[in-house]
Design a protein around this motif. Structure first.
Motif, PDB file in Angstrom:
ATOM      1  N   LEU A 253       6.997  27.937  69.906  1.00 46.37           N
ATOM      2  CA  LEU A 253       7.880  27.163  69.027  1.00 46.37           C
ATOM      3  C   LEU A 253       7.416  25.724  68.816  1.00 46.37           C
ATOM      4  O   LEU A 253       7.890  25.052  67.900  1.00 46.37           O
ATOM      5  CB  LEU A 253       9.314  27.187  69.561  1.00 46.37           C
ATOM      6  CG  LEU A 253      10.003  28.557  69.505  1.00 46.37           C
ATOM      7  CD1 LEU A 253      11.468  28.437  69.910  1.00 46.37           C
ATOM      8  CD2 LEU A 253       9.904  29.181  68.118  1.00 46.37           C
TER       9      LEU A 253
ATOM     10  N   VAL B 137      11.428  23.038  65.201  1.00 44.58           N
ATOM     11  CA  VAL B 137      12.487  24.051  65.233  1.00 44.58           C
ATOM     12  C   VAL B 137      13.678  23.600  64.395  1.00 44.58           C
ATOM     13  O   VAL B 137      14.210  24.353  63.566  1.00 44.58           O
ATOM     14  CB  VAL B 137      12.919  24.353  66.686  1.00 44.58           C
ATOM     15  CG1 VAL B 137      14.071  25.350  66.702  1.00 44.58           C
ATOM     16  CG2 VAL B 137      11.739  24.888  67.494  1.00 44.58           C
TER      17      VAL B 137
ATOM     18  N   LEU C  48      14.896  25.970  61.120  1.00 41.94           N
ATOM     19  CA  LEU C  48      15.637  26.902  61.972  1.00 41.94           C
ATOM     20  C   LEU C  48      15.906  28.250  61.307  1.00 41.94           C
ATOM     21  O   LEU C  48      15.624  29.301  61.899  1.00 41.94           O
ATOM     22  CB  LEU C  48      16.956  26.266  62.424  1.00 41.94           C
ATOM     23  CG  LEU C  48      17.768  27.073  63.426  1.00 41.94           C
ATOM     24  CD1 LEU C  48      16.954  27.380  64.686  1.00 41.94           C
ATOM     25  CD2 LEU C  48      19.043  26.317  63.807  1.00 41.94           C
TER      26      LEU C  48
ATOM     27  N   LYS D 249      14.271  31.886  62.517  1.00 41.97           N
ATOM     28  CA  LYS D 249      15.086  33.020  62.961  1.00 41.97           C
ATOM     29  C   LYS D 249      14.693  34.298  62.221  1.00 41.97           C
ATOM     30  O   LYS D 249      14.597  35.380  62.814  1.00 41.97           O
ATOM     31  CB  LYS D 249      16.576  32.712  62.778  1.00 41.97           C
ATOM     32  CG  LYS D 249      17.121  31.708  63.797  1.00 41.97           C
ATOM     33  CD  LYS D 249      18.603  31.458  63.595  1.00 41.97           C
ATOM     34  CE  LYS D 249      19.140  30.491  64.636  1.00 41.97           C
ATOM     35  NZ  LYS D 249      19.213  31.070  65.983  1.00 41.97           N
TER      36      LYS D 249
ATOM     37  N   GLU E 185      13.015  22.971  72.911  1.00 44.15           N
ATOM     38  CA  GLU E 185      12.842  23.881  71.774  1.00 44.15           C
ATOM     39  C   GLU E 185      13.846  25.021  71.831  1.00 44.15           C
ATOM     40  O   GLU E 185      14.419  25.408  70.803  1.00 44.15           O
ATOM     41  CB  GLU E 185      11.414  24.434  71.777  1.00 44.15           C
ATOM     42  CG  GLU E 185      10.355  23.378  71.514  1.00 44.15           C
ATOM     43  CD  GLU E 185       9.001  23.681  72.131  1.00 44.15           C
ATOM     44  OE1 GLU E 185       8.144  22.776  72.124  1.00 44.15           O
ATOM     45  OE2 GLU E 185       8.800  24.808  72.645  1.00 44.15           O
TER      46      GLU E 185
ATOM     47  N   TYR F  22      16.752  25.859  69.082  1.00 43.82           N
ATOM     48  CA  TYR F  22      16.817  27.177  68.435  1.00 43.82           C
ATOM     49  C   TYR F  22      18.171  27.853  68.650  1.00 43.82           C
ATOM     50  O   TYR F  22      18.710  28.492  67.741  1.00 43.82           O
ATOM     51  CB  TYR F  22      15.695  28.065  68.974  1.00 43.82           C
ATOM     52  CG  TYR F  22      15.584  29.408  68.277  1.00 43.82           C
ATOM     53  CD1 TYR F  22      14.828  29.540  67.115  1.00 43.82           C
ATOM     54  CD2 TYR F  22      16.223  30.535  68.773  1.00 43.82           C
ATOM     55  CE1 TYR F  22      14.723  30.758  66.455  1.00 43.82           C
ATOM     56  CE2 TYR F  22      16.127  31.764  68.132  1.00 43.82           C
ATOM     57  CZ  TYR F  22      15.380  31.876  66.973  1.00 43.82           C
ATOM     58  OH  TYR F  22      15.290  33.085  66.324  1.00 43.82           O
TER      59      TYR F  22
END
Length: 332
Positions: free
Chosen positions: A189, A195, A199, A203, A219, A223
């Motif tokens: 990440l 991140v 985001l 994902k 991180e 997340y």
């Protein structure tokens, strides 16, 4: 090497950079250039030069850089079978990068740009935290179209640095191509601000393509919004293997119902540059050689503990005999 027949091959994709390592006397320069401490911030050529000019009187050194490149270098030094995909220029920095990788028998899949090879001002605070002002240069011009259709075919694992998520089209194209050839995909990440800025896309990427995720505590929190143990559980629900690194407390690893807590050697940290990258080196080398999860994590922690005792992301040559001896013990 006798184990090469059964060893899986790992290719990395990322920014081919040269790190300019600078020892700061204090953190005032970070504030003056608006660089959040501990982060990676992309800068243009002019700002990159300003940063380097303003630190010219300080101690500095040069080495190959880029997160995925650091990981692949560590795997090669362990005796792993590796390749690296990136973009450079035919300039002094580019030639330096290519020559260093060829010395380690890393198969180069390097493409060329007319703009300069990228460089990262790696600013090391007195408390050993590192902050990057990164000019991507040629690395920013890498496209999926540069790659031959079969570039990933000889490999079993693809390791990708999270910094590439700034280029959505590139990273998704890379992962699609790797999956087409049956590779397991590993993603680091990279940085909490990366991140936060990507985001939703991250994902989706993890859900659709990624098998192995590496994150540090910050991180993982960016997340998931959760503390390490809970963050690990969420990440492990989204991929095959999740790793959350928690600094001096070691790391947490989960795959399905299997959970491992890995202790880390307690050492004096001089510079944290590359700690996460070489942790991934040890862990992925272990996976490629059929080590159990605990041994993968132990090897990753051992490499990270070595690199933080020196300046930069390169483990000193003097440490490798001990590390290679530990690998042989893990093999039994």
């Amino acid at each position: 090497m006798n184990n090469e027949i059964n060893q899986k091959k790992i290719v990395g994709v990322g920014s081919a950079l040269v790190d300019v390592l600078v020892q700061l006397e204090n953190d005032q320069l970070l504030d003056s250039f608006n660089l959040p401490k501990g982060s990676m911030t992309l800068v243009d050529a002019a700002l990159s030069q300003q940063i380097l000019n303003s630190t010219a009187r300080l101690d500095r050194s040069f080495e190959t850089g880029g997160s995925a490149a650091n990981t692949i270098r560590g795997i090669a030094q362990l005796g792993g079978l590796t390749g690296f995909v990136g973009k450079i220029s035919d300039d002094e920095m580019g030639r330096f990068f290519k020559a260093e990788f060829e010395k380690l028998h890393i198969t180069p899949h390097l493409f060329y740009s007319a703009i300069p090879t990228g460089k990262a001002a790696t600013l090391i605070s007195p408390d050993s935290e590192r902050t990057f002002g990164t000019y991507l240069g040629a690395a920013s011009e890498l496209t999926v179209g540069d790659l031959p259709e079969t570039v990933f075919a000889p490999y079993d694992y693809l390791h990708v640095e999270g910094y590439l998520v700034f280029n959505h089209q590139l990273i998704e194209g890379l992962l699609k191509l790797a999956k087409k050839h049956g590779l397991k995909i590993s993603l680091d990440l990279a940085s909490f601000n990366v991140v936060e800025a990507n985001l939703d896309f991250l994902k989706k990427l993890i859900a659709d393509y990624v098998d192995i995720v590496f994150a540090n505590e910050e991180e993982a929190r960016a997340y998931t919004g959760l503390e390490p143990a809970a963050a690990l559980a969420q990440l492990a629900g989204e991929c095959e293997i999740a790793v959350v690194k928690i600094g001096r407390e070691g790391s947490l690893v989960r795959s399905g119902s299997e959970f491992v807590r890995v202790e880390t050697p307690q050492v004096t940290s001089i510079d944290t540059t590359g700690a996460g990258d070489v942790y991934a080196s040890g862990f992925l080398y272990g996976l490629a050689n059929n080590f159990d999860l605990a041994s993968c994590g132990k090897l990753g922690s051992l490499l990270a503990s070595k690199v933080i005792q020196t300046i930069g992301a390169k483990i000193p040559d003097a440490d490798w005999p001990q590390l290679l001896g530990e690998v042989q013990r893990m093999r039994g």
